[in-house]
Design an enzyme around this catalytic site. Sequence first.
Site, PDB file in Angstrom:
ATOM      1  N   GLY A  13      33.026  36.233  48.880  1.00 57.26           N
ATOM      2  CA  GLY A  13      32.478  35.687  47.413  1.00 57.26           C
ATOM      3  C   GLY A  13      33.570  35.682  46.220  1.00 57.26           C
ATOM      4  O   GLY A  13      33.723  34.729  45.622  1.00 57.26           O
ATOM      5  N   HIS A  14      34.350  36.652  46.205  1.00 64.13           N
ATOM      6  CA  HIS A  14      35.675  36.748  45.376  1.00 64.13           C
ATOM      7  C   HIS A  14      36.580  35.203  45.651  1.00 64.13           C
ATOM      8  O   HIS A  14      37.037  34.730  44.932  1.00 64.13           O
ATOM      9  CB  HIS A  14      36.509  37.849  45.289  1.00 64.13           C
TER      10      HIS A  14
HETATM   11  P1  AMP Z   1      33.620  42.292  40.721  1.00 62.26           P
HETATM   12  O1  AMP Z   1      34.740  42.588  41.498  1.00 62.26           O
HETATM   13  O2  AMP Z   1      32.396  42.613  41.553  1.00 62.26           O
HETATM   14  O3  AMP Z   1      33.528  42.655  39.370  1.00 62.26           O
HETATM   15  O4  AMP Z   1      33.243  40.740  40.903  1.00 62.26           O
HETATM   16  C1  AMP Z   1      34.388  39.881  40.280  1.00 62.26           C
HETATM   17  C2  AMP Z   1      33.757  38.505  40.180  1.00 62.26           C
HETATM   18  O5  AMP Z   1      33.402  37.900  41.443  1.00 62.26           O
HETATM   19  C3  AMP Z   1      32.506  38.274  39.404  1.00 62.26           C
HETATM   20  O6  AMP Z   1      32.490  37.178  38.534  1.00 62.26           O
HETATM   21  C4  AMP Z   1      31.359  38.462  40.368  1.00 62.26           C
HETATM   22  O7  AMP Z   1      30.356  37.819  39.818  1.00 62.26           O
HETATM   23  C5  AMP Z   1      32.020  37.638  41.526  1.00 62.26           C
HETATM   24  N1  AMP Z   1      31.206  38.081  42.613  1.00 62.26           N
HETATM   25  C6  AMP Z   1      30.947  39.022  43.277  1.00 62.26           C
HETATM   26  N2  AMP Z   1      30.134  39.000  44.459  1.00 62.26           N
HETATM   27  C7  AMP Z   1      29.961  37.488  44.588  1.00 62.26           C
HETATM   28  C8  AMP Z   1      29.383  36.752  45.558  1.00 62.26           C
HETATM   29  N3  AMP Z   1      28.851  37.506  46.561  1.00 62.26           N
HETATM   30  N4  AMP Z   1      29.577  35.378  45.144  1.00 62.26           N
HETATM   31  C9  AMP Z   1      30.210  34.738  44.332  1.00 62.26           C
HETATM   32  N5  AMP Z   1      30.925  35.646  43.459  1.00 62.26           N
HETATM   33  C10 AMP Z   1      30.966  36.798  43.480  1.00 62.26           C
END
Ligand code: AMP
Length: 283
Positions: A36-37
């Site tokens: 996702g990231h």
């Molecule tokens: P985090 O590390 O959880 O703070 O996420 C960092 C970024 O990655 C944020 O903009 C999240 O929305 C995005 N993100 C997390 N999980 C996913 C996913 N499964 N698909 C797309 N983007 C994601």
Amino acid sequence: MIIFKKAADIHNFLATKIKENQSIGFVPTMGALHEGHISLIYKSKAANSLTVCSIFVNPTQFNNPLDFEKYPITIESDIAMLEEAGCDLLFLPSTDEIYPKDFIKINYELGHLETILEGKYRPGHFQGVCMVVERLLRIITCNILYLGQKDYQQCMVIEKMISLRNMNVQLVIAPTIREVDGLAMSSRNRRLSKEERQNAIVIFNSLMNMKSKITNNSIEEIITEANKMISEKGFEVDYVELVDCQLNPLEKTNHKNGIVALIASSINNIRLIDNMTLINPVK
Ligand code: AMP
């Protein structure tokens, strides 16, 4: 990939790139990276000459200290994934770099965004999110900020913060990347046991079920059914909500602003969120 630990160093480096008219894309994260990231890194690379990722587990956005303590740290594999994806710069600051002694905390007027859904269940969370993202954007002066739809309300909050603070940055919201069975990728998934992981598919399944029933069933019926489906798999439901695309309550008869379903539920102190657009807004 160049790794910076000091705010001033990456800021000055980027200043020279801006002078050369390079366009800069920025992907803020809390690490424990997954596809996702990485999808956000690819999006940024496709549209910019330089892509910056940050990894910082922001203490001010955790309302639950246990969640903060247990947040997975996998820095070596994160770096390897970013290298492989072709990320140009990584900002890896300490807490003191982000919140120096003279850091001035402000209150963001987020309106209803702060009191509904995640805001209701995680008091103070979005103030912490705004605090860290504004600070990161002041350090990492970028043209485009990339966020994931997975955190739908967070995207709305950051959009509001950018406008409140008159920041000159474009926001791109990228689609949620899912595991093969539909579970939204999340750093928290790795804390699930094998059985919990299998049962967690119910979140995606109930979103799909709502999507298939939205035109022929009442809102109340589909919310009740989703609650039942999720609880039956041993998850505690914080909320199953249907709102319009700006997270306002639904108009009874007119759905021209679209419908989004959002779910938060937890098992064994592992809290998972997901969402799905059920009806697109009329343009
Ligand atoms: P985090 O590390 O959880 O703070 O996420 C960092 C970024 O990655 C944020 O903009 C999240 O929305 C995005 N993100 C997390 N999980 C996913 C996913 N499964 N698909 C797309 N983007 C994601």
